[in-house]
Scaffold this motif. Sequence first.
Motif, PDB file in Angstrom:
ATOM      1  N   ARG A  14       0.882  -0.923  -0.765  1.00  0.00           N
ATOM      2  CA  ARG A  14      -0.324   0.275   0.205  1.00  0.00           C
ATOM      3  C   ARG A  14       0.721   1.726  -0.242  1.00  0.00           C
ATOM      4  O   ARG A  14       0.433   2.344  -0.293  1.00  0.00           O
ATOM      5  N   LYS A  66      -2.861   6.818   0.872  1.00  0.00           N
ATOM      6  CA  LYS A  66      -2.113   7.189   2.731  1.00  0.00           C
ATOM      7  C   LYS A  66      -1.332   8.339   2.180  1.00  0.00           C
ATOM      8  O   LYS A  66      -0.379   7.647   2.670  1.00  0.00           O
ATOM      9  N   TYR A  74      -5.603  13.326   5.528  1.00  0.00           N
ATOM     10  CA  TYR A  74      -6.134  14.474   7.193  1.00  0.00           C
ATOM     11  C   TYR A  74      -5.832  15.004   7.405  1.00  0.00           C
ATOM     12  O   TYR A  74      -6.658  15.820   8.477  1.00  0.00           O
ATOM     13  N   GLU A 104     -16.175   5.462   4.860  1.00  0.00           N
ATOM     14  CA  GLU A 104     -15.977   5.106   5.690  1.00  0.00           C
ATOM     15  C   GLU A 104     -15.694   6.569   6.794  1.00  0.00           C
ATOM     16  O   GLU A 104     -16.024   7.466   6.627  1.00  0.00           O
ATOM     17  N   GLY A 115     -13.068   8.774   9.299  1.00  0.00           N
ATOM     18  CA  GLY A 115     -11.999   9.791   9.156  1.00  0.00           C
ATOM     19  C   GLY A 115     -10.124   8.935   9.729  1.00  0.00           C
ATOM     20  O   GLY A 115      -9.650   8.711   8.761  1.00  0.00           O
ATOM     21  N   GLY A 116     -10.037   7.894  10.716  1.00  0.00           N
ATOM     22  CA  GLY A 116      -9.128   6.851   9.872  1.00  0.00           C
ATOM     23  C   GLY A 116      -9.008   5.402  10.280  1.00  0.00           C
ATOM     24  O   GLY A 116      -8.977   4.905  10.838  1.00  0.00           O
ATOM     25  N   ASN A 152     -11.826   2.220   8.794  1.00  0.00           N
ATOM     26  CA  ASN A 152     -13.613   1.588   7.629  1.00  0.00           C
ATOM     27  C   ASN A 152     -14.545   0.889   8.493  1.00  0.00           C
ATOM     28  O   ASN A 152     -14.580   1.242   9.936  1.00  0.00           O
ATOM     29  N   GLY A 190      -8.215  -0.808   3.530  1.00  0.00           N
ATOM     30  CA  GLY A 190      -7.544  -1.517   4.785  1.00  0.00           C
ATOM     31  C   GLY A 190      -7.217  -2.341   4.734  1.00  0.00           C
ATOM     32  O   GLY A 190      -7.771  -3.773   4.392  1.00  0.00           O
ATOM     33  N   ILE A 191      -6.422  -2.651   5.738  1.00  0.00           N
ATOM     34  CA  ILE A 191      -5.485  -3.846   6.067  1.00  0.00           C
ATOM     35  C   ILE A 191      -6.660  -4.525   6.639  1.00  0.00           C
ATOM     36  O   ILE A 191      -6.872  -5.551   6.543  1.00  0.00           O
ATOM     37  N   THR A 192      -6.930  -4.159   8.307  1.00  0.00           N
ATOM     38  CA  THR A 192      -7.549  -4.731   8.783  1.00  0.00           C
ATOM     39  C   THR A 192      -9.302  -5.326   8.404  1.00  0.00           C
ATOM     40  O   THR A 192      -9.814  -5.875   8.602  1.00  0.00           O
ATOM     41  N   THR A 216      -6.164  -0.278  11.884  1.00  0.00           N
ATOM     42  CA  THR A 216      -4.584  -0.620  13.056  1.00  0.00           C
ATOM     43  C   THR A 216      -4.567  -0.745  13.790  1.00  0.00           C
ATOM     44  O   THR A 216      -4.623  -0.620  15.212  1.00  0.00           O
TER      45      THR A 216
HETATM   46  N1  PLP Z   1      -9.504   4.671   6.723  1.00  0.00           N
HETATM   47  C1  PLP Z   1      -8.563   5.268   7.008  1.00  0.00           C
HETATM   48  C2  PLP Z   1      -9.045   6.926   7.003  1.00  0.00           C
HETATM   49  C3  PLP Z   1      -7.234   5.108   7.498  1.00  0.00           C
HETATM   50  O1  PLP Z   1      -7.183   5.907   8.432  1.00  0.00           O
HETATM   51  C4  PLP Z   1      -6.947   4.180   8.554  1.00  0.00           C
HETATM   52  C5  PLP Z   1      -5.908   3.410   9.019  1.00  0.00           C
HETATM   53  O2  PLP Z   1      -4.956   3.073   8.481  1.00  0.00           O
HETATM   54  C6  PLP Z   1      -8.267   3.154   7.844  1.00  0.00           C
HETATM   55  C7  PLP Z   1      -8.613   3.002   6.983  1.00  0.00           C
HETATM   56  C8  PLP Z   1      -7.475   1.308   7.976  1.00  0.00           C
HETATM   57  O3  PLP Z   1      -6.682   0.619   7.667  1.00  0.00           O
HETATM   58  P1  PLP Z   1      -5.901  -0.389   8.393  1.00  0.00           P
HETATM   59  O4  PLP Z   1      -6.850  -1.501   8.389  1.00  0.00           O
HETATM   60  O5  PLP Z   1      -4.821  -0.523   7.273  1.00  0.00           O
HETATM   61  O6  PLP Z   1      -5.453   0.406   8.995  1.00  0.00           O
END
Ligand code: PLP
Length: 375
Positions: free
Chosen positions: A112, A214, A219, A250, A252-253, A255, A277-279, A321
């Motif tokens: 990513r 990202k 942000y 989604e 702010g930070g 999903n 998102g990886i999660t 994360t």
């Molecule tokens: N969406 C946003 C805007 C994020 O900042 C994040 C965090 O990194 C995620 C989704 C979830 O991504 P991940 O699961 O890769 O951390």
Amino acid sequence: MPVPFMEVSAMSGGDKLDFEIRPNPQPVAPAERDALMANPGFGRVFTDHMVTVRYAEGKGWYDARVEARAPIPMDPASAVLHYAQEIFEGLKAYHAADGSVTMFRPDANAARFADSARRMAMPPLPQQVFLDSLRHLIEIDRAWLPTTEEGSLYLRPFMFANEVFLGVRPSNEYLYVLIGSPVGSYFPRGVQPVNVWVSPTYTRAAPGGTGEAKCGGNYAASLAAQAEAMEHGCEQVVFLDAVQRRYVDELGGMNVFYVYDDGSLVTPPLGGTILPGITRESVMTLARQAGRTVVERPVAFDEWQADAASGRLREVFACGTAAVITPIGVVRHPDGEFRIADGSPGEVTTGLRQSLVDLQRGRAEDVNDWIHHIR
Ligand code: PLP
Ligand code: COI
């Protein structure tokens, strides 16, 4: 479109670098470190070292170092300070049950990071250099790894344009940096449900924009919306799509996932405006492996409200994360608010969180080969 890794390394002049290790001559004393780590919160405490790697056009990636964490001298005309050509990643290292350190899917973060770089007209860092930087920092700063159940070492790789030049074009020089921060829960109340605010004012990303990268700029643009959410007593903002202002993108930070009364899960499709998102991807895989139906489809805000009212929608959770898997209790919007079920953490949310955390900490069988061990 993701570019195959071979092409990445060909573009960036070699896919492996030797790191020069310069241990910090004045690391934090053990007693002070223990005190800092007792209740670290999120992103306030930092380890003794950082990794830096430089890039110059025509030279490629060079000068990979592990050194004492220190301020970065910058010229006031460094490109990033003016045009925000910057990207970052976030992942965690965990103290595992067998005494090793685990990382969860760091190769996905590397991929990513390279995708974000391409979107921001930056040179992708070779995957092996990204992974080696993580391993070096963890090895040298292992004492900073929390051993509590909620604790982990948050790893923050980032890269920015540092050519001294005010013209508007991609920079010819970049600095990659990795720092580490021992963390507890992202939300101060721990795993309790959070309230979310559906912004009527702001959107996060439009088609063709940078939503799936990202980059720091996404942000920066979300902060006014996040402030609006906080003014309304909410921990996170929910962004609706920028075109129709109707479908959930989604938070702010994080999903978002919806759990229905038939046990199925729904999450908005990526489509270019959402961070992949990886999660999110891991939750989809884990839920499917547990026999659940998972559907990626648009969820309209009015549908969310109607399904919460009818009881068809049983649970909603945020994932990422930093947030891991966090239940959403109350949804506020300019015309009022509604609650998801009785507002308490649901069974599917709690179960998925446990499966994910058990995997990350090396307590569950890693059938997907997601865990990297550092022994
Ligand atoms: N969406 C946003 C805007 C994020 O900042 C994040 C965090 O990194 C995620 C989704 C979830 O991504 P991940 O699961 O890769 O951390
Ligand atoms: C992360 O989860 O790693 C993020 O970057 C999101 C932010 C809320 C810290």
